[in-house]
Scaffold this active site. Structure first.
Site, short mmCIF file in Angstrom:
data_model
loop_
_atom_site.label_atom_id
_atom_site.label_comp_id
_atom_site.label_asym_id
_atom_site.label_seq_id
_atom_site.Cartn_x
_atom_site.Cartn_y
_atom_site.Cartn_z
N ASN A 225 12.04 37.68 -11.96
CA ASN A 225 12.11 39.01 -11.34
C ASN A 225 12.53 40.03 -12.39
O ASN A 225 12.71 39.69 -13.56
CB ASN A 225 13.06 39.01 -10.14
CG ASN A 225 14.45 38.55 -10.52
OD1 ASN A 225 15.13 39.15 -11.33
ND2 ASN A 225 14.88 37.42 -9.93
N CYS A 289 26.25 38.72 -8.44
CA CYS A 289 25.43 39.88 -8.77
C CYS A 289 24.04 39.48 -9.27
O CYS A 289 23.15 40.32 -9.39
CB CYS A 289 26.14 40.73 -9.82
SG CYS A 289 25.39 42.33 -10.14
N LYS A 304 0.78 21.77 -19.61
CA LYS A 304 0.30 23.09 -19.24
C LYS A 304 -0.87 22.99 -18.27
O LYS A 304 -1.82 22.22 -18.49
CB LYS A 304 -0.12 23.85 -20.49
CG LYS A 304 -0.68 25.25 -20.20
CD LYS A 304 -1.13 25.94 -21.49
CE LYS A 304 -1.77 27.29 -21.16
NZ LYS A 304 -2.26 27.97 -22.39
N LEU A 323 25.62 31.99 -3.01
CA LEU A 323 26.59 32.78 -2.25
C LEU A 323 27.06 32.06 -1.00
O LEU A 323 28.26 31.98 -0.71
CB LEU A 323 25.96 34.13 -1.86
CG LEU A 323 26.15 35.32 -2.79
CD1 LEU A 323 25.35 36.49 -2.29
CD2 LEU A 323 27.61 35.68 -2.93
#
Length: 421
Positions: A225, A289, A304, A323
């Protein structure tokens, strides 16, 4: 000086915290601000107008129709003069008036007449702060863009303990300075210029996760991300300067780690989970975070993957929820989570807070390239069981300072509740 030539209009309403306002005026002036003061009638019962005039160097305004003002329209003069209108203390009564657009004195009339940003520093009894009417009023004011500073938690004049104490003058000045620096295009305040309460986390151990994770698709490719790690690294640096012993578990980023912290570098979500769980038992506070990938490939090829005609179908399984796992421990640390969303930010964050049984959550909108991922700036909505506090756009480091102050208030209240049981 952070507020050089800024015009700060200070509105004082009738609460016991008004006794702090001469010091607040002095601290604004020390940062280069021009300060003018407007008081309600009830505020004069708690603090002397003469004292405020002496420290501000300006006449104190109280009357809606001032014969000495130009054309007897002093409220319009003040409304145009202000770069920002700070109301401190902001009582429950003043908040209700602002919410409903009442203008029955100079202070509330100015709130309607000014184009300047309005910031409130609430101050009231803890039960009044928690009352549904106050909560609804605050939400409406926030929706209109009114800035909120505090309140803090602690012992109150009435003997109660809880949220409702007005933020300290230095915290109010820092908040306003950071906001105005972010609102203009001036150079950002440097980390060294920002006020660090040096002993806020003395003796405390804080574990922080930061950055993205990478989930392998084959030995060459991965999915990830846009997280840069800047917010988590800023929190780690600020926490260390505020006295904490910091451990930073970081995904792959391109920024240097802060000094004087323990850095644990990881790649995947599973590695981050394992590193956190290996250190969590000795921690007082956990701040999640990192932007952790929710899924990983079920079976990672050893070679691959070659291009073939047609569609490529991949199978994924869930990664461990770091979390949720930490918050579910038998003796969990105080846990602050993050929620990066592109829409319905507050609603999704509240759901995550409740679902994962966190103590706090900080939500940010990452739909804009100006804030959040990869940017040096951010804005946060901080949510607890009883409060929602907006931290306006600022540098990530300045934001980290304000977030950690809020965290300290919540952590202290949490510890006091544990002791009383």
């Amino acid at each position: 000086m952070q507020l050089e030539q800024k015009n700060v209009l200070l509105g004082i309403s009738g609460g016991i915290a008004a006794y702090k306002t001469p010091d607040l005026v002095r601290k604004f002036i020390a940062q280069g601000a021009n300060v003018r003061v407007v008081m309600t009638d009830s505020a004069k019962e708690f603090v002397s107008p003469l004292a405020l005039q002496a420290v501000s160097g300006n006449k104190i305004s109280n009357s809606l129709l001032d014969e000495d003002a130009e054309a007897a329209m002093g409220h319009i003069e003040l409304a145009r003069w202000a770069d920002i209108f700070v109301i401190a203390p902001a009582t429950a009564n003043i908040m209700a008036k602002l919410t409903h657009g009442l203008a029955d004195d100079l202070l509330t009339t100015l709130a309607l007449a000014t184009k300047a940003p309005i910031a409130i520093a609430p101050a009231m009894n803890q039960q009044m702060w928690a009352a549904p009417a106050t909560t609804e009023n605050l939400q409406k004011l926030q929706h209109r863009g009114v800035l909120q500073i505090g309140p803090a938690s602690g012992e109150q004049a009435c003997g109660d303990i809880g949220y409702g104490r007005m933020s300290e003058p230095e915290d109010i000045v820092t908040f306003i300075a950071n906001y105005l620096a972010g609102q203009t295009n001036n150079e950002e305040i440097s980390n060294e210029q920002i006020n660090h309460p040096p002993s806020l986390f003395a003796g405390k151990k804080i574990l922080i996760t930061a950055g993205p994770t990478r989930e392998a698709l084959d030995p060459v490719r991965y999915i990830s991300n846009h997280s840069s790690g800047k917010m988590g690294y800023a929190i780690a640096e600020a926490a260390q300067k505020m006295g904490a012993e910091v451990t930073l578990v970081s995904g792959p980023v391109s920024i240097s780690p802060p000094a004087n912290i323990e850095l644990i570098s990881v790649i995947s979500a599973q590695e981050m989970h394992d590193a956190v769980m290996a250190h969590i038992q000795t921690q007082d506070i956990f701040i999640g975070c990192a932007a952790v990938a929710d899924f990983r490939l079920t079976d990672i090829p050893t070679h691959k993957v070659k291009k073939k005609a047609g569609l490529l179908t991949l199978s994924f399984e869930q990664n461990p929820d770091i979390l949720k796992t930490v918050a579910a421990l038998s003796n969990p640390p105080f846990t602050l989570g993050f929620a990066a969303e592109t829409h319905d930010v507050e609603a999704y964050a509240k759901g995550k807070l409740e679902r994962k049984k966190l103590n706090m959550i900080a939500a940010n909108d990452v739909s804009s390239s100006d804030l959040g991922f990869n940017s040096d700036r951010n804005a946060l909505t901080v949510i607890t069981k009883n409060n929602t506090i907006s931290l306006p756009a600022a540098s990530k480091y300045a934001l980290a300072i304000e977030l950690l102050k809020l965290l300290n208030n919540e952590y202290s209240a949490n510890q006091n509740n544990k002791k009383s049981k």
